[in-house]
Write a protein that holds these residues in place. Sequence first.
Motif, PDB file in Angstrom:
ATOM      1  N   GLN A 161       0.826  -1.202   0.000  1.00  0.00           N
ATOM      2  CA  GLN A 161       0.000   0.000   0.000  1.00  0.00           C
ATOM      3  C   GLN A 161       0.864   1.257   0.000  1.00  0.00           C
ATOM      4  OE1 GLN A 161      -2.635  -0.279   3.357  1.00  0.00           O
ATOM      5  NE2 GLN A 161      -3.768  -2.011   2.499  1.00  0.00           N
ATOM      6  N   LEU A 162       1.902   1.244   0.799  1.00  0.00           N
ATOM      7  CA  LEU A 162       2.805   2.393   0.878  1.00  0.00           C
ATOM      8  C   LEU A 162       3.491   2.642  -0.460  1.00  0.00           C
ATOM      9  CD1 LEU A 162       4.221   4.587   2.582  1.00  0.00           C
ATOM     10  CD2 LEU A 162       5.966   2.884   3.086  1.00  0.00           C
ATOM     11  N   SER A 173       2.475   1.789  -3.391  1.00  0.00           N
ATOM     12  CA  SER A 173       1.470   2.260  -4.339  1.00  0.00           C
ATOM     13  C   SER A 173       1.173   3.738  -4.122  1.00  0.00           C
ATOM     14  CB  SER A 173       0.200   1.426  -4.198  1.00  0.00           C
ATOM     15  OG  SER A 173      -0.813   1.918  -5.036  1.00  0.00           O
ATOM     16  N   LYS A 174       0.974   4.131  -2.863  1.00  0.00           N
ATOM     17  CA  LYS A 174       0.658   5.524  -2.566  1.00  0.00           C
ATOM     18  C   LYS A 174       1.804   6.466  -2.911  1.00  0.00           C
ATOM     19  CE  LYS A 174      -2.838   4.730   0.938  1.00  0.00           C
ATOM     20  NZ  LYS A 174      -3.273   4.978   2.316  1.00  0.00           N
ATOM     21  N   LEU A 175       3.031   5.981  -2.732  1.00  0.00           N
ATOM     22  CA  LEU A 175       4.199   6.797  -3.087  1.00  0.00           C
ATOM     23  C   LEU A 175       4.449   6.822  -4.588  1.00  0.00           C
ATOM     24  CD1 LEU A 175       6.770   5.812  -0.307  1.00  0.00           C
ATOM     25  CD2 LEU A 175       5.574   7.993  -0.556  1.00  0.00           C
TER      26      LEU A 175
END
Length: 62
Positions: free
Chosen positions: A27-28, A30-32
Amino acid sequence: MVLGLANKIIAYRLSLSPRTVEAYRAQLMSKLGVRSLAEAVQIAMEAGLEPRGAILRAHPEA
C-alpha cells in the motif's frame, strides 16, 4: 522499511503477521508511486525522515 529489515523482522517487532506487513508495504509503495524500495527510501530521505535506531550524524554547525 528504511532500515532494510525483512518483513518477518518488522512483523515480529510490531507484533503483526508477515502478511500484514507485506500488505502495508505494498500500500505504501502504491501511494508513493514507486516500484522499488530504493525509490521509497530516497523519498523518505528527501523528506528528512531518519529511521529509528539510526546512528546519529554530527551536524555541520557542531
